[in-house]
Motif scaffolding. Sequence first.
Motif, PDB file in Angstrom:
ATOM      1  N   GLY A 101       5.688  -0.907 -17.434  1.00 50.74           N
ATOM      2  CA  GLY A 101       5.503  -0.153 -16.208  1.00 50.74           C
ATOM      3  C   GLY A 101       5.516  -1.076 -15.010  1.00 50.74           C
ATOM      4  O   GLY A 101       5.924  -2.241 -15.100  1.00 50.74           O
ATOM      5  N   TYR A 102       5.041  -0.569 -13.884  1.00 51.30           N
ATOM      6  CA  TYR A 102       5.087  -1.345 -12.649  1.00 51.30           C
ATOM      7  C   TYR A 102       4.048  -0.808 -11.670  1.00 51.30           C
ATOM      8  O   TYR A 102       3.530   0.306 -11.825  1.00 51.30           O
ATOM      9  CB  TYR A 102       6.480  -1.279 -12.026  1.00 51.30           C
ATOM     10  N   PHE A 103       3.750  -1.632 -10.657  1.00 52.04           N
ATOM     11  CA  PHE A 103       2.819  -1.250  -9.601  1.00 52.04           C
ATOM     12  C   PHE A 103       3.603  -0.905  -8.340  1.00 52.04           C
ATOM     13  O   PHE A 103       4.538  -1.616  -7.964  1.00 52.04           O
ATOM     14  CB  PHE A 103       1.846  -2.385  -9.295  1.00 52.04           C
ATOM     15  N   ALA A 104       3.181   0.178  -7.689  1.00 55.27           N
ATOM     16  CA  ALA A 104       3.823   0.620  -6.451  1.00 55.27           C
ATOM     17  C   ALA A 104       2.765   0.830  -5.377  1.00 55.27           C
ATOM     18  O   ALA A 104       1.661   1.314  -5.656  1.00 55.27           O
ATOM     19  CB  ALA A 104       4.595   1.919  -6.688  1.00 55.27           C
ATOM     20  N   HIS A 105       3.102   0.446  -4.148  1.00 60.14           N
ATOM     21  CA  HIS A 105       2.208   0.676  -3.016  1.00 60.14           C
ATOM     22  C   HIS A 105       2.331   2.120  -2.562  1.00 60.14           C
ATOM     23  O   HIS A 105       3.430   2.668  -2.458  1.00 60.14           O
ATOM     24  CB  HIS A 105       2.574  -0.256  -1.859  1.00 60.14           C
ATOM     25  N   ARG A 106       1.168   2.735  -2.273  1.00 59.00           N
ATOM     26  CA  ARG A 106       1.123   4.088  -1.727  1.00 59.00           C
ATOM     27  C   ARG A 106       0.286   4.040  -0.461  1.00 59.00           C
ATOM     28  O   ARG A 106      -0.893   3.667  -0.515  1.00 59.00           O
ATOM     29  CB  ARG A 106       0.497   5.058  -2.729  1.00 59.00           C
ATOM     30  N   PRO A 107       0.854   4.369   0.699  1.00 57.91           N
ATOM     31  CA  PRO A 107       0.086   4.287   1.948  1.00 57.91           C
ATOM     32  C   PRO A 107      -1.228   5.063   1.860  1.00 57.91           C
ATOM     33  O   PRO A 107      -1.257   6.223   1.445  1.00 57.91           O
ATOM     34  CB  PRO A 107       1.036   4.921   2.974  1.00 57.91           C
ATOM     35  N   GLY A 108      -2.318   4.382   2.208  1.00 60.69           N
ATOM     36  CA  GLY A 108      -3.623   5.022   2.213  1.00 60.69           C
ATOM     37  C   GLY A 108      -4.271   5.165   0.857  1.00 60.69           C
ATOM     38  O   GLY A 108      -5.341   5.771   0.740  1.00 60.69           O
ATOM     39  N   LYS A 109      -3.647   4.603  -0.185  1.00 57.75           N
ATOM     40  CA  LYS A 109      -4.194   4.717  -1.533  1.00 57.75           C
ATOM     41  C   LYS A 109      -4.104   3.368  -2.234  1.00 57.75           C
ATOM     42  O   LYS A 109      -3.318   2.509  -1.844  1.00 57.75           O
ATOM     43  CB  LYS A 109      -3.421   5.771  -2.337  1.00 57.75           C
TER      44      LYS A 109
END
Length: 204
Positions: A135-143
């Motif tokens: 899998g992978y890590f993703a940035h989510r604005p505000g989270k």
Amino acid sequence: MKNETEEMLKARHALQELSASDPAVSSNMLRYVAAYRIMLTGRRRGEQRQHDPRISGGFVLTHGEEALCAAADRLNGTDSIYIAFDVDDGAAPPVAAGIFRREGEQMMVYGDCRLWSPADDGRSLLVPVGGKYVGYFAHRPGKPLKFVDAALPGDFSAGCRRANARMQRLLASDELRERNGGGYLNIVRNDGPGISVKVTRVAA
């Protein structure tokens, strides 16, 4: 490092402070931190927002230092991305990047993550490699960072090449070439039952 004596520890900290006092080293670290922030969040400047991962650069951590950083991040309550440089060649590209994050009651350390960029030049992802994770890590604005338990949306090698090419463009840009040091060196230490951080202003 196992069985490190107090003298060895002091010598290693002295070497870290000496290396970080070199303007070329501190500037290099700041430029990479800024480039990672741009690639992962899409933001070039601005204040740290709630739940944004804390992105920092430093020297390669020993196992004990890794545990201390994890403990400090537990107290901070935010995900942390750590970009590691060789203390003997701090002006060179980083040798690794990792993530510290709280999952339930545990602090997890993903110690070898690669930047991966999509073909549409959107926000980059961080991919743990060399372990049991898929899998992978993703940035989510505000989270907080989201771990996506799925295959990458494209070829791994091609995405890493795109990320490296974009990184080099950012590092060569006027905006990042003007980052000329003036940051801080944080040395995390275990003082008995507590954790302390020595903060040293490095040369500009």
